[in-house]
Each structure stands twice: as C-alpha cells, then as structure tokens.
Design an enzyme around this catalytic site. Structure first.
Site, short mmCIF file in Angstrom:
data_model
loop_
_atom_site.label_atom_id
_atom_site.label_comp_id
_atom_site.label_asym_id
_atom_site.label_seq_id
_atom_site.Cartn_x
_atom_site.Cartn_y
_atom_site.Cartn_z
N HIS A 92 -19.21 7.08 -0.01
CA HIS A 92 -19.97 6.42 1.05
C HIS A 92 -19.59 6.96 2.43
O HIS A 92 -20.45 7.36 3.22
CB HIS A 92 -19.76 4.91 0.97
CG HIS A 92 -20.10 4.35 -0.38
ND1 HIS A 92 -21.38 4.28 -0.84
CD2 HIS A 92 -19.31 3.86 -1.37
CE1 HIS A 92 -21.39 3.76 -2.06
NE2 HIS A 92 -20.14 3.50 -2.40
N ASP A 119 -20.50 10.71 2.52
CA ASP A 119 -21.91 10.94 2.81
C ASP A 119 -22.17 10.78 4.31
O ASP A 119 -22.89 11.57 4.92
CB ASP A 119 -22.79 9.96 2.03
CG ASP A 119 -22.96 10.36 0.57
OD1 ASP A 119 -22.58 11.50 0.21
OD2 ASP A 119 -23.47 9.55 -0.22
N GLU A 159 0.84 -1.20 0.00
CA GLU A 159 0.00 0.00 0.00
C GLU A 159 0.88 1.25 0.00
O GLU A 159 0.70 2.17 0.80
CB GLU A 159 -0.96 0.00 1.20
CG GLU A 159 -1.89 -1.19 1.26
CD GLU A 159 -2.95 -1.20 0.17
OE1 GLU A 159 -2.97 -0.26 -0.66
OE2 GLU A 159 -3.75 -2.15 0.13
N ASP A 175 -28.29 7.53 6.98
CA ASP A 175 -29.00 7.87 5.75
C ASP A 175 -30.50 7.72 5.96
O ASP A 175 -30.99 6.62 6.27
CB ASP A 175 -28.51 6.94 4.64
CG ASP A 175 -29.09 7.29 3.28
OD1 ASP A 175 -29.94 8.19 3.21
OD2 ASP A 175 -28.67 6.67 2.29
N ASP A 183 -23.65 5.35 6.49
CA ASP A 183 -24.27 5.26 5.16
C ASP A 183 -24.49 3.79 4.84
O ASP A 183 -23.56 2.98 4.94
CB ASP A 183 -23.36 5.90 4.11
CG ASP A 183 -24.05 6.01 2.76
OD1 ASP A 183 -25.15 6.59 2.70
OD2 ASP A 183 -23.48 5.54 1.76
#
Length: 420
Positions: A396, A399, A134, A319, A259
């Site tokens: 995601h 949000d 990574e 949400d 979310d």
C-alpha cells in the site's frame, strides 16, 4: 490501605503461563497481531514491580517519541486493569512512571539517543528488568548488546535480571532469529504466540484473521517468520537523517503519494524527498520521512490526516482507480493539489523497475514502510520459479511511493550542472 484480591488468571487470560513464571536472562516473544504479547508484558511489569520493591524497569524502543502512544499507554492501561492505578504516578515530562509507595521507576529510552541508555542510574533499588517493544525494529545486534550490558551488577537474594523482547516476525533474516530461536540456551525462553490464545478477542476480530491470504495469515496471524526470498526491493536501508538538511541539496524533489484503502486494507500516505545520484542520468536517492497507514478511513478522514501532518498544500499523487474519491477530497475537503496517477499498460512493473534502480533510505519513524519493504515479494509458479509479477500484499505504501515518483522517471539531469 485495605487489601483487595483480584484474579490474575481472569485479567491475563491463557497462553502465557511459562512467560509469566520464567526468570532467565532473556524472555523473547514473537507473535502475530492480537496475541497479547505486549499487553501481557505490561501487566507483568506492573505486577512484579509491586511484588519486588527494589526492582526498576527500563523500556526501550528504537525511537523515543514512539513510547507515549505505545508502551507508556500500555503500562498505564495495565495499572488500571490490575486496579492499582491509584498507586502509580504517570508523568509525561519527563516520561516516566513511579510506584508511589516505594519510589520505584519505569524509565523510557530510545535508541536514537544512545547516551541516555548507557548512563542510566536509579535513585532507589536496582535496574533489574528491561522491555524492548517492537524489537524487530532494532536492526543492529550491537545496539541490543549495549542495552544488555546496561542491566548488570549484583542483586539482592531472590531478585533476577531479565530482558523481555516482543515483536512481530517480519523477516527470517533478522538477527533475532539466529540469536534466540535457532539456538538452545537455558537462559532464554523463546516463544511464538498467536491470536488464538487471546480469549478477549471478539468473533469479528477472529474472522479478520481467517479472511487473510495464507501468506499474510502465516506471518500476522500465526506469528511465523516472513520469508525474505523473492523480495522486490533490496536497495533500501533504515537510517536516521535530518530532512531539513536533505531539502537543501541541489536538484531535490518533494514526492507525496496516496493509496486508497478499503474496510480491511489501509489508506496509505507517504512523503519522501529525492535527490539526484552523482554520476547518473536518472537515478535518485529517495528519503522516506513520513507516512500514515490506517484502515477504514473515509475520504474526510484521509483529508484530515493530510492536513494534520501539514501537507494540505503539497502536490499529492493518488491511485487513479478512485476518481470519485480524488474529486471529493479535492473539492469537498480542500486538498486542492491532489492528482491521479498516470496508470497504463505495464505501469506497475515500470514503476517498480525505476525504484529498484534508486537508493531508498527509510527514516526510523516510518515503521510501516519498513514492514512493506521487508515483505513485498514476487509471485512463484508451481515449480517454485520466480515470476516477474508482484504479490498484491504489503504494497500500500509502496504503491503510493510509485505514484509519487512518477515525475522522477521523466527527468534527466546533468549532475555537474547541479553541483555548480
């Protein structure tokens, strides 16, 4: 000890012949998901340490505590895959892997403890190789240079020094692109690999890539660089911090958001702490310190993840498009303070504009938040003009962050009063 012959080709598969044979200083592989880059690196290390009895390996990630469930597990899997696990000793404290016949070691370090990297010594043989998994998470080229300098010294004939970097190419602005992919150097092998070279994937796995949007497929499927134009948030940075100290700041507010995901999209939970910015009426520093990001979670599993992380008693904003899920997670699974977000006309852009005026600091452990911030962009029209409308991808956790900070938009504060 009896010899056993195994077929490397059948174990490793195709697409990595050049990678396997290259002996230059830098071996750099960017690739999409499912391209075998990390598993092939792990197989190479186990195989070649047995082939070179004086070689030791250093494995690096940005934070040390991410090794156990990633590189350490991949190397353990590689030993089993090569049917040589009985020849290796896998220790978790300290985290290291030892080849029993010779005492060679695979050492694990994190950039969050720089002294542990600069002071590395090995008991037997030489530190020949390093693997940076990574590598995109390594924000500063200087940090890489320090690791590069730790692989030094004369080696016996036939041995070679090499640093392997594997990563997903989230942004074309990253230093990795300029250093390894935009220049030619005979010491460097720079490759791009994709899921297409992974013959071990099932047809359902391949189908997932084909169903991606063109932009997402280009990055996550084809391993191409994410284009960092039209980013919605440029007011963020990755920085290590102690959240216990941030909590002591006057006027601090805890923010938790959720979310809901679907079969392919992840359920995303984010935890942050916001403190007022001095000299402003409603601007905040938002410290993102925790997350989970998992696809195909049931409501029960979402609740279990929240409980596991210790946030079951916190007020969490979710949400509002999923009222049944909110009711079930609250009433059946015990997350009592889960509430629906206050959605309305233009609520998305209003939330975005509020967050654009804040300072966002991401803890190094929150990798998925970093990925979304690097890739969440505005739409373009046919002429290439940017529109004031976000693309519904890589959003995601962001949000969830919008939901969690709704309450902050309504606050007004007197910074002088807070500092008294």
């Amino acid at each position: 000890m009896s010899d056993k012959v195994i077929s490397l080709k059948s174990i490793i598969g195709k697409g990595y012949k050049e990678f396997w044979r290259f002996k230059g200083r830098y071996r750099v592989v960017k690739g999409g998901r499912g391209s075998k880059k990390s598993t092939t690196a792990a197989l190479w290390i186990i195989h070649n340490m047995m082939k070179y009895p004086l070689a030791n390996t250093l494995v690096i990630r940005r934070t040390f505590n991410t090794h156990k469930d990633s590189t350490y597990s991949q190397l353990k899997w590689a030993a089993y895959r090569l049917e040589v696990s009985h020849l290796w000793d896998f220790k978790k404290s300290p985290l290291e892997i030892t080849y029993k016949p010779t005492g060679q070691k695979i050492l694990f370090r994190g950039l969050d403890d720089p002294m542990s990297i600069t002071s590395i010594t090995v008991d037997r043989g030489f530190l020949c190789w390093a693997w940076m998994e990574e590598a995109y998470q390594i924000q500063k080229e200087d940090d890489f240079d320090k690791i590069d300098m730790s692989i030094r010294g004369e080696l016996p004939e036939g041995y070679f020094k090499q640093i392997t970097l594997t990563f997903n190419p989230w942004s074309d602005k990253h230093w990795l692109k300029k250093r390894f992919f935009d220049t030619e150097d005979d010491r460097t092998l720079a490759l791009t690999t994709t899921y297409r070279c992974n013959e071990f994937l099932g047809e359902d796995d391949r189908r997932q890539f084909e169903l991606m949007s063109p932009r997402r497929k280009r990055i996550e499927g084809d391993g191409e660089w994410g284009i960092a134009e039209g980013l919605i948030y440029e007011n963020w940075r990755v920085e290590d911090f102690d959240i216990s100290k941030i909590r002591k700041a006057k006027g601090s507010e805890s923010c938790f958001g959720l979310d809901f995901g679907y079969t392919n999209d992840p359920s995303a939970f984010i935890a942050s702490l916001a403190i007022p910015i001095e000299g402003s009426k409603n601007r905040w520093k938002i410290y993102i310190f925790d997350e989970f990001y998992k696809p195909s979670l049931s409501n029960r599993e979402i609740a279990e993840n929240i409980k596991y992380k210790g946030y079951a008693k916190e007020k969490i904003i979710a949400d509002s498009a999923e009222p049944k899920s909110i009711d079930e997670i609250k009433g059946v699974h015990g997350i009592r303070r889960l509430e629906a977000a206050e959605k309305g006309k233009d609520s998305v852009m209003a939330g975005i504009q509020f967050l654009q005026d804040c300072e966002i600091i991401v803890h190094p452990n929150c990798v998925n938040a970093e990925v979304e911030l690097s890739n969440y962009t505005f739409k373009q029209d046919k002429e290439g003009n940017w529109l004031n409308e976000p693309i519904d991808e890589y959003n995601h956790l962001l949000d969830a962050l919008r939901y969690s900070t709704e309450k902050l938009k309504k606050r007004r504060f007197n910074i002088s009063a807070l500092s008294n």
